[in-house]
Design an enzyme around this catalytic site. Sequence first.
Site, PDB file in Angstrom:
ATOM      1  N   HIS A 112       0.844  -1.191   0.000  1.00  0.00           N
ATOM      2  CA  HIS A 112       0.000   0.000   0.000  1.00  0.00           C
ATOM      3  C   HIS A 112       0.882   1.245   0.000  1.00  0.00           C
ATOM      4  O   HIS A 112       1.252   1.742   1.067  1.00  0.00           O
ATOM      5  CB  HIS A 112      -0.905   0.003   1.231  1.00  0.00           C
ATOM      6  CG  HIS A 112      -1.821  -1.188   1.320  1.00  0.00           C
ATOM      7  ND1 HIS A 112      -1.359  -2.435   1.673  1.00  0.00           N
ATOM      8  CD2 HIS A 112      -3.166  -1.314   1.098  1.00  0.00           C
ATOM      9  CE1 HIS A 112      -2.379  -3.286   1.674  1.00  0.00           C
ATOM     10  NE2 HIS A 112      -3.478  -2.631   1.327  1.00  0.00           N
ATOM     11  N   GLY A 201      -3.569  -4.785  12.287  1.00  0.00           N
ATOM     12  CA  GLY A 201      -3.982  -5.394  11.033  1.00  0.00           C
ATOM     13  C   GLY A 201      -5.407  -4.996  10.763  1.00  0.00           C
ATOM     14  O   GLY A 201      -5.677  -4.098   9.963  1.00  0.00           O
ATOM     15  N   PRO A 202      -6.365  -5.641  11.448  1.00  0.00           N
ATOM     16  CA  PRO A 202      -7.757  -5.214  11.300  1.00  0.00           C
ATOM     17  C   PRO A 202      -7.907  -3.742  11.684  1.00  0.00           C
ATOM     18  O   PRO A 202      -7.437  -3.319  12.743  1.00  0.00           O
ATOM     19  CB  PRO A 202      -8.505  -6.115  12.288  1.00  0.00           C
ATOM     20  CG  PRO A 202      -7.620  -7.303  12.467  1.00  0.00           C
ATOM     21  CD  PRO A 202      -6.227  -6.788  12.352  1.00  0.00           C
ATOM     22  N   ASP A 242      -9.291   6.617   7.316  1.00  0.00           N
ATOM     23  CA  ASP A 242     -10.748   6.598   7.171  1.00  0.00           C
ATOM     24  C   ASP A 242     -11.321   5.239   7.545  1.00  0.00           C
ATOM     25  O   ASP A 242     -12.401   5.157   8.141  1.00  0.00           O
ATOM     26  CB  ASP A 242     -11.128   6.948   5.727  1.00  0.00           C
ATOM     27  CG  ASP A 242     -10.953   8.430   5.423  1.00  0.00           C
ATOM     28  OD1 ASP A 242     -11.547   9.253   6.135  1.00  0.00           O
ATOM     29  OD2 ASP A 242     -10.233   8.760   4.474  1.00  0.00           O
ATOM     30  N   HIS A 349      -4.102   3.075  -3.410  1.00  0.00           N
ATOM     31  CA  HIS A 349      -4.296   2.640  -2.020  1.00  0.00           C
ATOM     32  C   HIS A 349      -3.585   1.322  -1.747  1.00  0.00           C
ATOM     33  O   HIS A 349      -2.804   1.223  -0.797  1.00  0.00           O
ATOM     34  CB  HIS A 349      -5.792   2.493  -1.714  1.00  0.00           C
ATOM     35  CG  HIS A 349      -6.073   1.891  -0.366  1.00  0.00           C
ATOM     36  ND1 HIS A 349      -6.231   2.646   0.774  1.00  0.00           N
ATOM     37  CD2 HIS A 349      -6.198   0.602   0.037  1.00  0.00           C
ATOM     38  CE1 HIS A 349      -6.451   1.849   1.806  1.00  0.00           C
ATOM     39  NE2 HIS A 349      -6.438   0.596   1.379  1.00  0.00           N
ATOM     40  N   GLU A 497     -17.239  -4.479  24.505  1.00  0.00           N
ATOM     41  CA  GLU A 497     -16.381  -5.662  24.552  1.00  0.00           C
ATOM     42  C   GLU A 497     -15.195  -5.588  23.589  1.00  0.00           C
ATOM     43  O   GLU A 497     -14.079  -5.962  23.938  1.00  0.00           O
ATOM     44  CB  GLU A 497     -17.196  -6.932  24.245  1.00  0.00           C
ATOM     45  CG  GLU A 497     -18.100  -7.388  25.370  1.00  0.00           C
ATOM     46  CD  GLU A 497     -19.489  -6.778  25.275  1.00  0.00           C
ATOM     47  OE1 GLU A 497     -20.357  -7.158  26.082  1.00  0.00           O
ATOM     48  OE2 GLU A 497     -19.698  -5.923  24.387  1.00  0.00           O
ATOM     49  N   HIS A 560     -27.702 -16.210  25.001  1.00  0.00           N
ATOM     50  CA  HIS A 560     -26.653 -15.991  25.993  1.00  0.00           C
ATOM     51  C   HIS A 560     -25.907 -17.272  26.360  1.00  0.00           C
ATOM     52  O   HIS A 560     -25.008 -17.235  27.200  1.00  0.00           O
ATOM     53  CB  HIS A 560     -27.252 -15.368  27.261  1.00  0.00           C
ATOM     54  CG  HIS A 560     -27.556 -13.908  27.133  1.00  0.00           C
ATOM     55  ND1 HIS A 560     -28.296 -13.392  26.104  1.00  0.00           N
ATOM     56  CD2 HIS A 560     -27.189 -12.844  27.898  1.00  0.00           C
ATOM     57  CE1 HIS A 560     -28.403 -12.079  26.245  1.00  0.00           C
ATOM     58  NE2 HIS A 560     -27.731 -11.716  27.319  1.00  0.00           N
TER      59      HIS A 560
END
Length: 751
Positions: A112, A201-202, A242, A349, A497, A560
């Site tokens: 990138h 990463g994410p 972004d 990108h 969480e 749950h």
Amino acid sequence: MASSFTVSRASAGSVTATALNNAIQSERLSSSASPAGFGFSKFAGLKLRSNGKVACSSRSSSQRRLRSSAPKVVRAAAVETLEAISTGLIEKSINAIRFLAIDAVEKANSGHPGLPMGCAPMGHILYDEVMRYNPKNPYWFNRDRFVLSAGHGCMLQYALLYLAGYDSVKEEDLKGFRQWGSKTPGHPENFETPGVEVTTGPLGQGIANAVGLALAEKHLAARYNKPDSTIVDHYTYCIVGDGCQMEGISNEACSLAGHWGLGKLIAFYDDNHISIDGDTEIAFTEDVTTRFEGLGWHTIWVKNGNTGYDEIRAAIEEAKSVKDRPTLIKVTTTIGFGSPNKANSYSVHGSALGAKEVDATRQNLGWPHPPFHVPEEVKSHWSRHAARGASFEAEWSSKLAEHEKKYPEEAAEFKALISGKLPEGWDKALPAYTTESPADATRILSQQCLNALAKVLPGLLGGSADLASSNMTLLKMFGDFQKDTPAERNVRFGVREHSMGAICNGIAHHGSGLIPYCATFFVFTDYMRAAIRISALSEAGVIYVMTHDSIGLGEDGPTHQPIEHLASFRAMPNVLMLRPADGNETAGAYKVAVLNRKRPSILALSRQKLPHLAGSSIEGVEKGGYTISCNASNNKPDVILMGTGSELEIAEKAAVTLRNEGKAVRVVSFVCWELFEEQTPEYKESVLPAAVAARVSVEAGSTFGWERYLGSKGKAVGIDRFGASAPIGILYKEFGLTAENVVATAKQVLA
């Protein structure tokens, strides 16, 4: 560089949208020299759509602009630097960063390049002028931390580490970008590349990690700094894109950062309006600055992130002057800055520019050098950082020595903490239980362990996602970590969480000996799975306290009740999935979790009360699987019953019935499969002799995976469908989780 607006490289005979934008963005902001109507400041709030039309981005009137009177530097060291360095050398340095990224991506034909090309100015100013670090000791405690949340642009960080003199990134590593065995993987990885603080990463994980790093700094400063002696004093800087802004985790984490008043967290929002699919207008039109103001952040807008070096410097100084809030600096940049035909487009990108465009970019930016070349004057300029870093560290070490003379007890604790070494005999604080101890839920026993450990582990801190009274995770001798009470050790994460897990990763990677834990219902690990996976990948020893571990929670019903969760975490590398059956196993699970500082531990704990079993032990937990009862001789039982957690009691009851019928029965606790797999073949054979094919497992969850231990003849008693809403006794009976069913199943495998 000419100060007037020109379009010198527009394609033959026409001014294209890309060329116009490049011309606008590449001109130095100089309103006094620009002809009327074409000053860069006129275009600062504009962007070009893919159809070539100029679009005006809506800006809230509440957004902060930089005042013209704002000082241009941050520290005395930066003043020295700026006085000695010409703008020309700074621009050469920035272009060196750009082309190291371009060349590495081009050689790999993967990566990138756009973000490094656009963010090079802010990266240069941070690493060359602002941040305090020691490239020869990447783990010096009081260094400023940098997080590239937009981790796809990692060649920006690798180029900066290389120029700054980190031993972890050499020229051959840049040339080996994204290749097997290199120190320059496709996204930053802290365990691969010293100088990289966290693994991003994410998208969005990094900014949440940065919140954790800033929390750690604020907490330790409150505990160990004195009015006349400061030993914890560093900033956390983060670049977000972004994509990070769109991911919900960033909003969760930044909401907490604002609530906690993390004034030493400074985030740079790379506002380039481009994501993989194109212009962000297709999906992302919110006013980010207004949102962050609502989250309690100070906000600044740098309108010219491409060449507005003084604007960036002044923004950083303003951010550092705000002590009670984190700061978001929105920096409007051009993705792929300098590329004549691909800048400001999605094509730059995530793909290499291509040889033709690389040549055009070299010509456009006046860079006549071959790939990976850094001019000598740039090398010479950056070479000073080794000496500067050593000076920073020596100065801090001197302060620490003085602090130790004035406050010997606190200093001793601080030094022990940041060493990462656990206090001698800490595990002796864990409670022990006998069969005479009252039956209790393992979540209650967990609280007893946490509170016992908090007395002997000064680095233990954490909390729950708004479930502390149900997860039983409050440290009773401490108050709440809040904006005005940051020395306390109960962290209130609220119903967040995902960010809770990622913030704890940041705390763990602060490198200061802090041991973070966090808690929610086991089923809600679905909301934080990405953060737990990064815990495992990045070797962050977070302790995940997950209660309500099965259908045993009863009437709340299948939404749950976790079913597949044990199996899914057993499939995740570098995670310890522990499901203790009673008090001693809970204590053993905590001992394992504290000892494992480079892999996370998940403790699945019961809501219902469980008896303390005669054969359970802390030592057994450390083996992962062990025999808790056996009436066979010569390691030759007729049948082996295996269980975890609340079902281990059921296996024991079934064993009693079978023994009364004359069978030799072994009961094995499989509290942690991962630890069992690490044992020697001899030990495994002593617990699960290969000659014994009659085996039964019992667990209130998916049977997936149990075939590893059951073999071809064994049978699993479990749940391979979603649960139901009913009292626990009825649920266990209806799903066959009873001693009677285990006995019947054992007779089938014995037949």
